[in-house]
Design a protein around this motif. Structure first.
Motif, PDB file in Angstrom:
ATOM      1  N   TYR A 143      11.351  -4.342  -6.719  1.00 26.68           N
ATOM      2  CA  TYR A 143      12.429  -3.570  -6.089  1.00 26.68           C
ATOM      3  C   TYR A 143      13.139  -2.669  -7.095  1.00 26.68           C
ATOM      4  O   TYR A 143      13.486  -1.526  -6.772  1.00 26.68           O
ATOM      5  N   THR A 144      13.339  -3.146  -8.312  1.00 26.68           N
ATOM      6  CA  THR A 144      13.976  -2.327  -9.345  1.00 26.68           C
ATOM      7  C   THR A 144      13.183  -1.049  -9.583  1.00 26.68           C
ATOM      8  O   THR A 144      13.744   0.055  -9.657  1.00 26.68           O
ATOM      9  N   GLU A 145      11.878  -1.186  -9.737  1.00 23.59           N
ATOM     10  CA  GLU A 145      11.033  -0.023  -9.995  1.00 23.59           C
ATOM     11  C   GLU A 145      11.111   0.974  -8.847  1.00 23.59           C
ATOM     12  O   GLU A 145      11.198   2.195  -9.074  1.00 23.59           O
ATOM     13  N   VAL A 146      11.113   0.484  -7.622  1.00 23.41           N
ATOM     14  CA  VAL A 146      11.203   1.356  -6.453  1.00 23.41           C
ATOM     15  C   VAL A 146      12.521   2.125  -6.467  1.00 23.41           C
ATOM     16  O   VAL A 146      12.562   3.328  -6.184  1.00 23.41           O
ATOM     17  N   GLN A 147      13.614   1.448  -6.823  1.00 30.20           N
ATOM     18  CA  GLN A 147      14.916   2.119  -6.864  1.00 30.20           C
ATOM     19  C   GLN A 147      14.951   3.220  -7.918  1.00 30.20           C
ATOM     20  O   GLN A 147      15.535   4.285  -7.705  1.00 30.20           O
ATOM     21  N   PHE A 148      14.326   2.993  -9.046  1.00 35.23           N
ATOM     22  CA  PHE A 148      14.261   4.045 -10.069  1.00 35.23           C
ATOM     23  C   PHE A 148      13.428   5.232  -9.585  1.00 35.23           C
ATOM     24  O   PHE A 148      13.769   6.397  -9.840  1.00 35.23           O
TER      25      PHE A 148
ATOM     26  N   ASP B 146      17.855  -9.217 -10.838  1.00 40.86           N
ATOM     27  CA  ASP B 146      16.556  -9.841 -11.042  1.00 40.86           C
ATOM     28  C   ASP B 146      16.577 -10.799 -12.231  1.00 40.86           C
ATOM     29  O   ASP B 146      15.836 -11.776 -12.263  1.00 40.86           O
ATOM     30  N   TRP B 147      17.441 -10.509 -13.210  1.00 39.33           N
ATOM     31  CA  TRP B 147      17.563 -11.373 -14.384  1.00 39.33           C
ATOM     32  C   TRP B 147      18.697 -12.378 -14.249  1.00 39.33           C
ATOM     33  O   TRP B 147      19.101 -13.019 -15.229  1.00 39.33           O
TER      34      TRP B 147
ATOM     35  N   ILE C 219       9.906  -1.030   0.387  1.00 41.96           N
ATOM     36  CA  ILE C 219      10.589  -2.314   0.331  1.00 41.96           C
ATOM     37  C   ILE C 219      12.089  -2.077   0.128  1.00 41.96           C
ATOM     38  O   ILE C 219      12.505  -1.117  -0.514  1.00 41.96           O
ATOM     39  N   THR C 220      12.886  -2.967   0.673  1.00 35.22           N
ATOM     40  CA  THR C 220      14.336  -2.787   0.644  1.00 35.22           C
ATOM     41  C   THR C 220      15.060  -3.947  -0.032  1.00 35.22           C
ATOM     42  O   THR C 220      16.291  -3.974  -0.055  1.00 35.22           O
ATOM     43  N   SER C 221      14.307  -4.896  -0.585  1.00 38.66           N
ATOM     44  CA  SER C 221      14.941  -6.012  -1.282  1.00 38.66           C
ATOM     45  C   SER C 221      13.906  -6.672  -2.190  1.00 38.66           C
ATOM     46  O   SER C 221      12.701  -6.387  -2.112  1.00 38.66           O
ATOM     47  N   TYR C 222      14.396  -7.585  -3.030  1.00 40.42           N
ATOM     48  CA  TYR C 222      13.493  -8.302  -3.923  1.00 40.42           C
ATOM     49  C   TYR C 222      12.541  -9.217  -3.176  1.00 40.42           C
ATOM     50  O   TYR C 222      11.493  -9.611  -3.705  1.00 40.42           O
TER      51      TYR C 222
ATOM     52  N   CYS D 151       0.836  -1.210   0.000  1.00 37.70           N
ATOM     53  CA  CYS D 151       0.000   0.000   0.000  1.00 37.70           C
ATOM     54  C   CYS D 151       0.866   1.254   0.000  1.00 37.70           C
ATOM     55  O   CYS D 151       0.544   2.251  -0.652  1.00 37.70           O
ATOM     56  N   ARG D 152       1.983   1.206   0.716  1.00 31.87           N
ATOM     57  CA  ARG D 152       2.908   2.345   0.722  1.00 31.87           C
ATOM     58  C   ARG D 152       3.525   2.537  -0.656  1.00 31.87           C
ATOM     59  O   ARG D 152       3.748   3.665  -1.105  1.00 31.87           O
ATOM     60  N   LEU D 153       3.813   1.429  -1.331  1.00 31.96           N
ATOM     61  CA  LEU D 153       4.367   1.519  -2.675  1.00 31.96           C
ATOM     62  C   LEU D 153       3.382   2.184  -3.627  1.00 31.96           C
ATOM     63  O   LEU D 153       3.772   2.974  -4.494  1.00 31.96           O
ATOM     64  N   LEU D 154       2.108   1.860  -3.479  1.00 32.57           N
ATOM     65  CA  LEU D 154       1.101   2.495  -4.334  1.00 32.57           C
ATOM     66  C   LEU D 154       1.041   3.993  -4.064  1.00 32.57           C
ATOM     67  O   LEU D 154       0.935   4.799  -5.001  1.00 32.57           O
ATOM     68  N   LEU D 155       1.126   4.380  -2.802  1.00 31.36           N
ATOM     69  CA  LEU D 155       1.152   5.795  -2.456  1.00 31.36           C
ATOM     70  C   LEU D 155       2.379   6.465  -3.071  1.00 31.36           C
ATOM     71  O   LEU D 155       2.290   7.566  -3.624  1.00 31.36           O
TER      72      LEU D 155
END
Length: 216
Positions: free
Chosen positions: A145-150, A179-180, A49-52, A17-21
């Protein structure tokens, strides 16, 4: 729907929910900067989030009709007319990006070749999607996690929130490589050719997010 992603782990549902915000804040960035900044700050303060391990991914099953929709289109449908697009393939080839071997399969000549978008594209002439797309249980990525870092890199560049934009940019690309299934060393070598440009953060972050968000 969040229950299908995180099950009974309520604390992870709260993080989602925090990520959506957090994401909503960026959607406001160009139209209401002050509200965007306060929304992003609020989400960061709540904790992201702090990791995958906390990425929001939808698990698919092995059997029909609950397998990955990519598998449904590429295999179960019996079709063989999905090929790589020229725009991304050309960019990755020119960049020497090792993720291309994960994203796509080589053609009969051992090359990665994309078709011009919208043009006729005989399947045998171009690269097919990577093997991940031919697997029933490849998870669907909702927000990772990648998206959050960007997003954090953009928050630092645009609003001076949350740390060093260059460091977060590097972290985002490195997260995508991980991730890949690629190494941090491979990411470092790639980043040496694609360093963060503080004079044009939108181009730097935007291009690398575009490449990294393949399969999202």
């Amino acid at each position: 729907a969040v229950g299908f992603v995180y099950g009974v782990k309520v604390f992870k549902r709260k993080k989602f929910c925090r990520l959506l915000l957090f994401k909503i804040g960026f959607n406001l960035a160009d139209v209401h900067p002050s509200l965007a900044q306060s929304t992003i700050n609020k989400a960061i303060a709540f904790g992201l989030i702090t990791s995958y391990a906390d990425s929001a991914k939808l698990a698919y099953l092995t059997g029909s009709p609950n397998f990955n929709p990519l598998y449904s289109n590429l295999v179960a449908s019996g079709r063989d007319d999905y090929v790589a697009g020229k725009t991304l393939v050309d960019y990755m080839n020119a960049s020497g990006d090792p993720r291309i071997a994960k994203y796509y399969q080589q053609d009969d000549n051992g090359n990665y070749v994309g078709a011009t978008i919208g043009a006729s594209a005989p399947f045998s002439n171009f690269s097919a999607p990577g093997t991940f797309a031919y697997t029933t249980t490849t998870p669907g990525i909702i927000l990772n996690y990648t998206e959050v870092q960007f997003y954090l890199a953009e928050a630092a560049a645009r609003f001076n929130i949350g740390g060093s934009a260059a460091t977060l940019y590097n972290s985002a690309v490195t997260a995508s490589f991980a991730d890949w299934g690629l190494t941090a060393g491979a990411a470092t070598a790639y980043l040496a050719t694609k360093p963060y440009d503080a004079t044009n953060y939108k181009k730097s972050i935007g291009e690398q997010a575009w490449v990294s968000f393949y399969n999202q």
